[in-house]
Every structure is written in C-alpha cells, then in structure tokens.
Design an enzyme around this catalytic site. Structure first.
Site, PDB file in Angstrom:
ATOM      1  N   SER A 190      32.030  12.973  20.010  1.00 18.77           N
ATOM      2  CA  SER A 190      30.748  12.798  19.335  1.00 18.77           C
ATOM      3  C   SER A 190      30.219  14.149  18.851  1.00 18.77           C
ATOM      4  O   SER A 190      30.854  14.797  18.026  1.00 18.77           O
ATOM      5  CB  SER A 190      29.762  12.079  20.260  1.00 18.77           C
ATOM      6  OG  SER A 190      28.644  11.609  19.553  1.00 18.77           O
ATOM      7  N   GLU A 305      32.001   1.486  17.083  1.00 16.78           N
ATOM      8  CA  GLU A 305      31.079   2.637  17.077  1.00 16.78           C
ATOM      9  C   GLU A 305      29.648   2.181  16.802  1.00 16.78           C
ATOM     10  O   GLU A 305      28.684   2.829  17.223  1.00 16.78           O
ATOM     11  CB  GLU A 305      31.508   3.655  16.019  1.00 16.78           C
ATOM     12  CG  GLU A 305      32.899   4.239  16.221  1.00 16.78           C
ATOM     13  CD  GLU A 305      32.945   5.345  17.260  1.00 16.78           C
ATOM     14  OE1 GLU A 305      31.943   5.552  17.969  1.00 16.78           O
ATOM     15  OE2 GLU A 305      34.005   5.995  17.369  1.00 16.78           O
ATOM     16  N   HIS A 406      31.053   3.399  21.201  1.00 15.20           N
ATOM     17  CA  HIS A 406      30.974   4.846  21.049  1.00 15.20           C
ATOM     18  C   HIS A 406      30.977   5.506  22.422  1.00 15.20           C
ATOM     19  O   HIS A 406      30.225   5.105  23.310  1.00 15.20           O
ATOM     20  CB  HIS A 406      29.704   5.218  20.282  1.00 15.20           C
ATOM     21  CG  HIS A 406      29.570   6.671  20.011  1.00 15.20           C
ATOM     22  ND1 HIS A 406      30.444   7.364  19.210  1.00 15.20           N
ATOM     23  CD2 HIS A 406      28.666   7.591  20.447  1.00 15.20           C
ATOM     24  CE1 HIS A 406      30.087   8.620  19.149  1.00 15.20           C
ATOM     25  NE2 HIS A 406      29.011   8.795  19.899  1.00 15.20           N
TER      26      HIS A 406
END
Length: 499
Positions: A190, A305, A406
């Site tokens: 990320s 995601e 995610h």
C-alpha cells in the site's frame, strides 16, 4: 553481537527458530526539536554495548486503522529505528536482504506489526529488515519556510528521506548481520508499495537497491504526488489552523497538539510532493523517460481492493442502479465505462463494481507502475493477481471473504499467518502462503520468483493481446491479462499527469 558504524549491538537469539533478532536499532538521530522537518541526521555513536532487544517507539500517528497490532515501545517523535532478523549461524556479507516498508497511507503503521515480522523469511536465509519512518504531518509537511532553509530548496517527503537514510544504513552495516549489501531488495504494501515506486524514481536512492517488490500501490496514475505549490498551500493552511506564526512556533509546539489538530479521520491529509530533490519531477515523467532504477520488479494487486457497495452507496446491486452510479461518475463517457465494466445482471454488477472500485482505489496505479517498468525499465517484471479470500474469523463473527481484500496478502507473502489470530486459517491458506512466500523469497535471492515446487511464473510478456500475469491463490496459474483498456480509460480521467 553486531558491530555497526556507531557501536556494538546485542540482540536476542531464538533457539526455536535459529535466528538472531535485533530490535530498535537507531538509523538516524531523533527528529525532534530543531530537527523536526529536517532531513534525517546521523546517529551519535555510543560506548559499550547497546541492547537491541525491544522495538523502538512507533512514529506519531492517529489511531486510524483497526488491523494494526503493534509490539512497539509506545509512540514518540523519536522513532527512527529499524529491526533485523537474521540466521544465527551466518557468514558476514553473504545473505540476500529484504528491507520492507509498512502500509498505512503514510499516516499510520510500524515496523513492529506482527504481520511484518521477519522471522519466517529469515528462516529461508534472508536478512529481513523493517523500518520506521515519519508519518502524516511529521513526515510530509511542505512549507515555503522549510524550502527556504533547505540546501536543496526542497520541502516535504521527509518520510522518503527517512527510508533513503535507512537504505544507506543497511548498505553500510548489513554485512555485520550476514547481509550482502549488493543484494538488497526493497518491498512494501500500500503506502509502502507507493514508497518503493517513488524510491525507484528518486535520484537520492539510486544504487541502494537491486530489486523491488510492490504490493498494491504506486505514485503513478491516480495516486501521483502533489505539485510543490499545492503541498505548500496545504502546509500553510495547517500552520494557520494551529495558530503558528512562524516555523519556529510550529517546531516548538508539542507533538500532541499537532496530532489533535489533524482530527480523527484520514481526509485532508498530507501527501508525497514533487519537491525538486527527492522527486525532481513527476514520477510519470521519470518512468516515461526510463530514468527510474532499472531493476527487476515483482508487483501486483488483489482481487478485492475495493467493493461494489462503495460504488452503489448502499443501493441494491441492480443494473439500473449500477448504470446510474457509473453515469454520475463518468458522464458522457459512461457508455465506454459500461463496456469495460459491464453490469447487465446482478452478478455482473457485483463483479464489475468491485473491479471498478478496486481499480480506482489502487489497482490502476499498480498497473501503471508495472506497465512503465515493463516498457522502460530494461529489467524483468513479474505481475501478480492475488485472489485468496481470508477464511472465517475464529470467533465466528464473520464467514470467509469473497475476495482478497486490500492488505490481505501481507501475512501470506511474509509467512505470517500464525501471527494473525483473528482468522481460522485452513490447510489451503497455509499452502497458498507457502507458495507466495516461496515466490517472494526466490525473487529476493535471485530477481526471479521461480523455484522448485512452485507453479511456473513467467515474466511480463505480450501474448495474444494481453500480458502474462500470475494468479496466486488456491489455484495458482498463469493467465493472459487483458485489462489494459480499463486502465487506459481511467488514465484519460487523470488529465494532469504532471508530465
């Protein structure tokens, strides 16, 4: 014991794992007082033996994310520490190295988090390092007054400067822990992945790494850094908000006062900046020119995601509601969007809505990084799609997921399923983790993820109108990814790419 440039360190030995662990090693001076919003400065040497047996404090941050499990020694501005896991029986300067940067939007996170624990990779013969770096206003504030005092006339990007300082430290000292300073891989998830893409673009970190891993995110496409003028305007607005009349006032304010002024949400935060030094121009321009690091890259994103519910805002997943949502977002280009993300049935709405939300959040930027590095990086690129949903929760409060959310890949890739007690991991999860960690370990060692016992993973290659991509999950296999049209469509909605 380990002898580094500034003194002698004593770590801890884990007989069960056969590892030495060194926690809380300072790699830069505490960025406090007059050093707040300064580039990281050298560590002062110490006499005698310094204990490296506990994690240093995590950097100042708001409690924004509930999935972060810290083992750090509190929270402080004095937070520029790193941690090393290494085999107990080793030869100096022989083992490959991973330096991993945590996620958390550059607002939160810490190298002590259980999911980033380096023991599993270290047991595979890799010296594993996690790094703390300044966050939020402490790591990203840009101001004209800060630019004026900088020899490079740059401001912001202190987070990236910290990471670069840590890489210098690793290059200069990692041989003492068995690591080979000429075999360093940088990786992250990320915001950590975005940082890796920025470090590959930055002239200040050139030559400090030989390979890179990016898990979901890059400073390209829709996640590009701020222009300097915009970042400085944000900084001045914050300075006004806290009632500071000068940079000296701002540096004198207690960290807790600044944190309170930031609020309790992650909106309106700070970001990386095209500052003219760390990032001399936009990453888009750097990658387009082929001026980034020409090193092998392993990069990819997850199957969920984002989620369709975010697009439909609590409305039912009907084709009519989906079309209306797409029209609101894309206007005259809605028909093109619906061609690329079709929604003629409820199942299609859920699938396309999830794909669109995930693309716009972070998968598009990740694709953009992969595509530029493939075209201009002069090195192999390995592109993955992680689709293993987490299993049911151990407490029965939730069943298995429908996709890989995610950050859901971290425990699998780093071999840390056992450290996450929230989920009832299955034999399939453990097999997927062994495969994924195997790919990561091989790439860290050789620049190629392939190895004995693993499904073959080809480098990105044009084939039959798409690119080869590795699906990693219960059924790991290679597929031809033909989603470029989706991302090229989204790129047209980023008219100012700062090229």
């Amino acid at each position: 014991m380990a002898h580094v440039d500034t003194g002698i360190l004593s770590g801890t030995r884990d007989a069960a794992t056969g590892l030495d662990e060194f926690r809380g090693i300072p790699y830069a001076a505490p960025p406090i007082g007059a050093l707040r919003w300064k580039p990281p400065q050298p560590v002062a040497a110490w006499s005698g033996v310094r204990a490296a047996d506990r994690f240093g404090p995590r950097c100042m941050q708001r409690p924004l994310y509930g999935d972060m499990v810290f083992r750090s020694n509190g929270m402080s501005e004095d937070c520029l520490y790193l941690n090393v896991w290494t085999p107990a029986h080793r030869q100096a300067g022989k083992l490959p190295v991973l330096v991993y940067f945590y996620g958390g939007s550059l607002l939160a996170g810490d190298g002590s988090e259980l999911r980033y624990d380096g023991a599993s990779l270290a047991q595979r013969g890799i010296v594993t390092v996690t790094v703390n770096f300044r966050l939020d206003v402490f790591g990203l504030l840009a101001l004209p007054a800060l630019a004026a005092e900088s020899p490079r006339h740059a401001t912001g990007n202190y987070s990236l400067m910290d990471m670069t300082a840590a890489l210098h430290w690793v290059r200069d000292n990692i041989a003492a822990f068995g690591g080979d300073p000429s075999q360093i891989t940088i990786g992250g998830e990320s915001a950590g992945s975005m940082a890796v893409s920025a470090l590959m673009a930055s002239p200040m970190s050139r030559g400090l790494m030989q390979r890179a891993i990016g898990e979901s995110g890059a400073v390209l496409g829709n996640l590009k850094p701020m222009p300097l003028a915009e970042a400085e305007q944000k900084g001045e607005a914050f300075m006004h908000k806290v009632g500071a009349h000068s940079l000296a006032d701002l540096r004198a304010m207690p960290a807790e006062v600044l944190m309170k002024a930031l609020g309790t949400t992650d909106s309106g935060g700070f970001d990386m900046t095209i500052d003219g030094a760390v990032l001399p121009r936009s990453p888009e321009a750097i990658y387009a020119a082929g001026a980034q690091a020409h090193i092998p890259l392993l990069v990819g994103s997850n199957s969920q995601e984002g989620y369709w519910k975010g697009l439909l805002d609590k409305q039912a997943p009907t084709p009519a509601n989906y079309r209306a949502a797409v029209q609101r977002q894309f206007g005259a280009s809605a028909d093109e969007a619906l061609h690329l993300y079709p929604g003629s049935t409820e199942a299609e709405v859920k699938a396309s809505g999830t794909a669109l939300e995930g693309d716009q959040f972070i998968a598009f930027s990740t694709w953009r990084w992969m595509d530029w590095q493939h075209k201009t990086g002069n090195a192999p690129v390995y592109y993955y799609y992680f689709d293993q949903p987490r299993p049911a929760k151990r407490d029965g409060s939730a069943g298995p997921g429908t996709g890989a959310v995610h950050s859901g890949e971290i425990e699998y890739a780093l071999g840390n399923l056992a450290g996450n007690r929230v989920y009832a991991w299955t034999a399939t999860d453990r097999r997927v983790s062994a495969e994924m960690e195997g790919y990561w370990a091989n790439f860290i060692k050789t620049g190629n993820p392939n190895g004995a016992g693993l499904p073959h993973w080809p480098a990105v290659t044009d084939q039959d109108g798409g690119l080869l991509r590795q699906v990693i999950g219960a059924d790991t296999h290679t597929r031809i990814d033909r989603n470029a049209a989706r991302y090229e469509f989204l790129q047209r909605f980023e008219p100012d790419a700062h090229l």
